[in-house]
Enzyme design. Structure first.
Site, PDB file in Angstrom:
ATOM      1  N   ARG A 184       0.847  -1.184   0.000  1.00  9.68           N
ATOM      2  CA  ARG A 184       0.000   0.000   0.000  1.00  9.68           C
ATOM      3  C   ARG A 184       0.889   1.243   0.000  1.00  9.68           C
ATOM      4  O   ARG A 184       1.967   1.249   0.629  1.00  9.68           O
ATOM      5  CB  ARG A 184      -0.899   0.033   1.251  1.00  9.68           C
ATOM      6  N   HIS A 202      -0.848   0.235  -9.838  1.00 15.18           N
ATOM      7  CA  HIS A 202      -1.481  -0.726  -8.916  1.00 15.18           C
ATOM      8  C   HIS A 202      -1.982  -1.964  -9.683  1.00 15.18           C
ATOM      9  O   HIS A 202      -3.183  -2.247  -9.724  1.00 15.18           O
ATOM     10  CB  HIS A 202      -2.638  -0.059  -8.148  1.00 15.18           C
TER      11      HIS A 202
END
Ligand code: NAP
Length: 306
Positions: free
Chosen positions: A221, A269
């Site tokens: 993250r 991502h």
């Protein structure tokens, strides 16, 4: 049995159809305001209104491995929160991390730049013993990545909360062993969940403890990394580069310095995507197991945060 599907920013229809096919005995519908109470929910970034209107849910299936965003919501207290448990992600993550590692180790970006300029030049091979790879988080994804990296004969270190034994991996456990883990690592891979304990874990102080010429691969993250600290250590030369797949704000804002930094390679991502068919099969299997009163894997410890 009623199942409701509630996504923000993703197409719901293929999931509704897939779940109907996998669970013909269940009623599967896309959630709409005022819908009747469901037993199970399949969600991605659901609005708070959805959770408030579905207080009797027995289980909430998140169609990703990381549940940090979901746990920010007010959840029905009796509902199990269930994450995707691999479902094809760990192999993708192993591919992605090995690719980033080998691209760095074999200096493939440098070769590509040379070739673009019409240069036929060699770089001195580096011994892989000088490229120890440290993986933070040895869960479903981290362990698979550690095993894959070990196959290429890099020295592999792993850091976890509980102590682990993984063939070919030197395992460290807990805060007391963190400094030693960092001091032995040149390529740092983050595969931790985002929790209060792990937020900002890659900062000036911790990244400074890596072996000189360190390289950072963040596939967990964005909030694990302090952006300005990374840039400062890249610019000072302590770090050689970084491969970043996740960011504090996604999509990465156009003016963010990561876009243009010469030592940063970024991807949007995408290191381990949710695979729909595998995920639907896994969710359907778990719904049936729960209905039979059997235990299932992938239940999140809400207090712990993962
Ligand atoms: N970029 C992408 O496309 C993508 C895709 C999927 C997932 N992810 C991210 O990857 C993360 C990891 O996924 P996963 O499935 O491997 O999670 P997981 O199975 O829950 O594993 C998490 C690991 O982190 C360790 N850990 C947690 N807190 C720690 C701490 N404070 N100190 C040391 N170790 C700690 C855990 O140790 P213990 O076993 O001892 O508890 C566990 O081994 C997810 O949470 C998600 O954010 C990213």
């Amino acid at each position: 049995m009623r199942i409701t599907v509630c996504f923000t920013g993703l197409k719901t229809e293929p999931w509704v159809q897939g779940l109907r096919a996998a669970l013909p005995q269940a009623s599967v519908e896309e959630w709409r305001t005022g819908a009747s109470q469901a037993d199970y929910a399949v969600v991605w970034a659901p609005p708070q209104q959805f959770l408030d209107e579905q207080p009797r849910l027995k289980g909430i299936f998140n169609i990703g491995a990381g549940v940090d965003a979901l746990l920010q919501r007010r959840l029905p207290p009796q509902a199990l929160v269930i994450r995707l448990d691999d479902a094809g992600m760990s192999m993708q993550m192993a591919e992605f991390v090995c690719h980033a590692l080998i691209r760095h180790f074999r200096e493939l970006d440098g070769y590509e730049a040379d070739v673009k300029q019409g240069k036929w030049s060699y770089r001195k091979p580096r011994p892989r013993s000088e490229m120890p790879v440290g993986i933070m988080g040895l869960g479903v994804l981290g362990e698979r990545v550690a095993r894959a990296v070990a196959q290429f004969d890099f020295p592999v270190l792993g850091w976890n909360r509980a102590s682990r034994t993984i063939p070919g991996v030197r395992c460290y456990a807990g805060q007391a062993a963190f400094s030693e883990f960092l001091a032995g690592t040149r390529v740092l891979v983050c595969l931790l969940p985002l929790t209060a304990e792990t937020e900002n874990i890659m900062n000036r102080e911790t990244l400074s403890r890596l072996l000189p010429g360190g390289y950072v691969i963040n596939v967990a993250r964005g909030a694990h990394l302090v952006d300005d600290d990374l840039i400062a250590l890249l610019d000072s030369g302590h770090l050689a580069g970084a491969a970043l797949d996740v960011f504090r704000t996604e999509p990465l804002p156009a003016q963010h310095p990561f876009w243009r930094h010469p030592k940063i390679t970024l991807t949007p991502h995408t290191s381990a995507r949710t695979l729909r068919d595998e995920s639907i099969a896994q969710i359907a299997g778990k719904v049936l197991a729960l209905a039979r009163g059997e235990p299932i894997a992938g239940v999140v410890d809400v207090k712990r945060g993962y």
